[in-house]
Write an enzyme that holds these catalytic residues in place. Structure first.
Site, short mmCIF file in Angstrom:
data_model
loop_
_atom_site.label_atom_id
_atom_site.label_comp_id
_atom_site.label_asym_id
_atom_site.label_seq_id
_atom_site.Cartn_x
_atom_site.Cartn_y
_atom_site.Cartn_z
N CYS A 16 7.41 34.02 -45.06
CA CYS A 16 6.58 32.96 -44.55
C CYS A 16 7.44 31.75 -44.22
O CYS A 16 8.67 31.77 -44.40
CB CYS A 16 5.50 32.57 -45.56
SG CYS A 16 6.18 31.92 -47.10
N CYS A 19 9.69 30.46 -46.94
CA CYS A 19 10.98 31.13 -47.07
C CYS A 19 12.00 30.54 -46.10
O CYS A 19 13.17 30.38 -46.44
CB CYS A 19 10.83 32.62 -46.80
SG CYS A 19 9.83 33.50 -48.02
N ASP A 418 21.06 17.68 -6.39
CA ASP A 418 22.29 17.63 -5.61
C ASP A 418 21.98 18.29 -4.28
O ASP A 418 21.24 19.29 -4.23
CB ASP A 418 23.40 18.38 -6.34
CG ASP A 418 24.64 18.52 -5.48
OD1 ASP A 418 25.19 17.48 -5.09
OD2 ASP A 418 25.03 19.67 -5.20
N ASP A 619 24.58 22.89 -9.03
CA ASP A 619 25.12 24.25 -9.01
C ASP A 619 25.79 24.64 -10.31
O ASP A 619 26.25 25.76 -10.46
CB ASP A 619 26.08 24.44 -7.83
CG ASP A 619 27.30 23.53 -7.92
OD1 ASP A 619 27.55 22.96 -9.00
OD2 ASP A 619 28.00 23.39 -6.90
N ASP A 623 28.68 19.79 -10.71
CA ASP A 623 27.72 18.82 -11.20
C ASP A 623 27.61 18.81 -12.73
O ASP A 623 26.67 18.26 -13.28
CB ASP A 623 26.33 19.11 -10.61
CG ASP A 623 26.34 19.09 -9.10
OD1 ASP A 623 26.90 18.14 -8.54
OD2 ASP A 623 25.82 20.03 -8.48
#
Length: 736
Positions: A16, A19, A418, A619, A623
């Site tokens: 759960c 844990c 861009d 790209d 960039d």
């Protein structure tokens, strides 16, 4: 600077969200650990440490094993294999066994009114067998974790089951107490708990279907060429530099270059591209794609963990491990959840006894409180939705880096593109060559200068020169000034300048008003203008065109309809950028031209200072600084290492249509996370008080432990099913 080491552990035995909190706390206490993320659904922990692997792994393993969990260390840079995902398929035996227990309990309950089935000793024997056999793993795990001071869901449920069983045993052997037996209650409760676990496990497995599909893409063998023959060998034995033959209809097993043959390749399973791609000698191919039409020979360039498919799988797994910040509240609650529930159960028992109710009444309500509390729903809320959402994205070639990226997308109000290679096709072509002197060979000089440069515009000039059969002039030196231009020198000492107007004027080259006006006219048509000079004298203009991607206008409109302000950023002069903006329907004030590559990140920061939450689309290579600066970085048409490292979202198809799908999918996934967390909190906030009997004085409504067990099981299953409902959204949203 200290190097950060990443260690991935597979943790067994987590039941759960409590844990998860325990495991995170234990790992964070180890020396050298800087950060930890634990995924309940994948049963995986990712540990960030400043120690090396050999130092830290024994410490981590010892700490986890002492707490009662099993642990396996994932090898560094290992690529997962099919079947290694930790969510195992539950067998139908588990479901049938739970149904048998429920049936036995129902028969026992009805048997109180039947002379043959009303024997309490028979009921006690059946309950003992049920708890000792199918219930044993649950009870042993709950007791073990309780004894170690880290109680989990099994501890809560086990306490309820054992309390009901022991009270019934006492009533059976000590009739003088006046108590009555209810052996069917712990049996039915156990049946519903096991049924809920089995159904939950089946549903959870479906959330990993997309990841399993990715794992299954890599074939287990490859056909390696040795001399004139070929041999099928295990993929793990293939090395870089080997040659592999791939027949029509087979999956390409490795990343490599085609050295013989031509074919069409279906890349849809890896990149989401819908149409096959023609590929021939010299083209790169990706492992996991399908060779459709021709037999090809491929020289291996990457194998194992270095392949594109392996990187995609690791990225998807990382995304499914990372939590959304919204999960932090649930994590804090989960850390103390089981202790709080045990205290509430004791208070419930004491309060009802103090109010004059008999011990059985108080005990049943206390058991109901223990059983109805559901830390599982809290633990499943984020990972199940992330599993489904990121998996659906991977099927479409959309790689989302986890919950933090999803949450950031919710706050976006601006998206910056861009221009070159993102909004445009990225393959510039020479549109016009205008020499100052009609007899001057401008293309020959310009193309010659570009031989030593590596730029798309240079490639366009060289291709045009080759197409025209022009012989190039030998160049001795070439210097590139990023964002400005290039200067080159010939063997006989002539110096060539190619660049923008401002840079040439900085070199002392005079450009008359007539030529500036001509350049402005071309720029307003959306063309990129190159000014050329030879030995400090202006010699003409070259106009370069890079057409917009066909889908770009439609995608920009869709993003605007999603409530995003769209901006364009370009290194081209402002007039050229404005022409692109007009074609796309972007307001003038949201178009930024004359932005040098190094200044793109600063432009993003300027928008952020103005209050915008910004996504940057580029790209993924040139960039990278801007992608890292933006609130959300989106790399499109790139599967490179730089893109995967820098961007928050990587879009593998070079197609803008996937961008709107990515944003809509991210929003839909995060909406599911919020829904799951809301219902998980709401369920516990409503269910625990009702189980404690707050409605009984005014309405007479009581929840028996069995009904509480059904509710608890339903809460976990409902969270998983709500996450799986994302797939219905996916069926209505297809990428064009």
């Amino acid at each position: 600077m200290t190097k950060t080491t990443v260690v991935t552990l597979t943790i067994g035995g987590m039941k759960c969200a409590g844990c998860v909190a325990t495991v995170e706390r234990l790992l964070k206490q180890c020396e050298g650990v800087e950060g930890v993320t634990v995924n309940f659904l994948l049963e995986r922990a990712t540990v960030f440490t400043n120690l090396d692997r050999q130092q830290v792994i024994p410490l981590l393993v010892e700490r986890i094993q002492k707490a009662g969990y099993t642990v396996q260390v994932q090898e560094e840079l290992a690529i997962p294999q099919v079947g290694q995902t930790p969510v195992d398929s539950p067998s139908n035996r588990d479901i049938w066994l739970s149904l048998v227990l429920i049936t036995v309990a129902l028969v026992g309950h009805l048997g109180h009114h039947h002379p043959l089935l009303s024997n309490d000793y028979l009921h006690g024997l059946l309950a003992t067998l049920a708890l000792a056999l199918p219930g044993r793993p649950l009870l042993v795990d709950g007791a073990k974790m309780l004894g170690r001071g880290t109680p989990n869901m099994n501890s809560l449920v086990g306490m309820g089951i054992v309390a009901a069983y022991l009270c019934s045993v006492a009533a059976l052997f000590f009739p003088g107490t006046g108590w009555h037996c209810f052996f069917e209650e712990p049996v039915m409760l156990l049946g519903f708990i096991l049924l809920g676990k089995a159904l939950e496990a089946k549903a959870k497995r479906r959330t990993t279907d997309s990841l399993r599909a990715l794992l299954a893409l890599q074939p287990p063998t490859a056909r390696v060429i040795v001399g004139e023959q070929s041999f099928v060998i295990p993929l793990a034995q293939v090395n870089v530099g080997d040659r592999v033959r791939v027949l029509p209809g087979e999956k390409i097993p490795v990343d490599g270059l085609i050295v013989q043959g031509a074919t069409t390749v279906d890349r849809s399973l890896v990149t989401g591209e819908s149409l096959p791609v023609a590929q021939t000698v010299g083209d790169e191919v990706t492992g996991g794609t399908v060779n459709l039409t021709g037999s090809i020979e491929v020289e291996v360039t990457r194998v194992g963990a270095d392949t594109t498919l392996a990187q995609i799988i690791r990225l998807v797994e990382t995304a499914q491990t990372n939590k959304a910040p919204i999960q932090k509240l649930a994590d804090r609650v989960s850390g103390v959840f089981t202790y709080g529930v045990m205290v509430l159960a004791l208070l419930t028992f004491g309060v009802w006894l103090g109010m004059g109710q008999d011990i059985f009444f108080a005990l049943k309500l206390a058991i109901a409180v223990l059983v109805i509390a559901c830390p599982c729903a809290l633990g499943l809320a984020t990972p199940t939705a992330l599993m489904v959402g990121t998996g659906m994205g991977a099927e479409r070639g959309i790689l989302i880096k986890g919950g933090e990226s999803l949450e950031a997308i919710q706050n976006l109000n601006a998206i910056v593109f861009d221009k070159t290679g993102t909004l445009t096709i990225g393959k510039p072509q020479v549109a016009a060559i205008i020499p100052k002197d009609s007899h001057f060979p401008l293309l020959q000089w310009a193309a010659s200068a570009e031989v030593g440069a590596n730029h798309p515009i240079g490639h366009a000039l060289l291709e045009q020169a080759r197409a025209c059969g022009i012989d190039l002039i030998p160049i001795t030196t070439c210097e590139t000034v990023p964002g400005m231009g290039i200067q080159a020198e010939t063997r006989d000492g002539h110096r060539i300048y190619l660049g923008n107007q401002a840079w040439l004027e900085q070199q002392g080259i005079e450009i008359t008003a007539l030529w500036r006006k001509q350049a402005l006219k071309l720029a307003e048509e959306g063309k990129t203008i190159i000014f050329a000079a030879l030995d400090q004298e202006f010699v003409g203009l070259i106009a370069i065109s890079d057409p917009l991607k066909p889908e770009a206008p439609r995608v920009i409109e869709a993003l605007q309809n999603l409530g995003l302000q769209v901006w364009v950023i370009s290194g081209d002069r402002q007039e050229t950028a404005q022409a692109i903006g007009r074609e796309l329907g972007i307001p003038r004030q949201q178009v930024m031209g004359d932005v040098k590559p190094a200044a793109k990140a600063e432009a993003i920061k300027t928008l952020q200072k103005r209050g915008y939450k910004v996504a940057m689309v580029g790209d993924g290579i040139n960039d990278a600084p801007a992608l890292a600066t933006a609130d959300v970085g989106i790399a499109i048409g790139s599967g490179t290492d730089v893109a995967m490292e820098t961007a928050d979202i990587v879009l593998l198809p070079d197609n803008l249509n996937v961008l709107t799908t990515a944003i809509e999918l991210s929003r839909a996934t995060f909406a599911k996370i919020r829904q799951n967390l809301f219902w998980a909190f709401f369920y516990n906030c409503l269910g625990i008080p009702v189980a404690a009997g707050v409605l009984y004085p005014s309405t007479g409504i009581l929840l028996t432990p069995t009904i509480a067990g059904m509710a608890m099981a339903c809460s976990s299953v409902s969270v998983v099913l709500n996450s799986l409902s994302l797939r219905w959204w996916g069926k209505t949203k297809s990428t064009p």
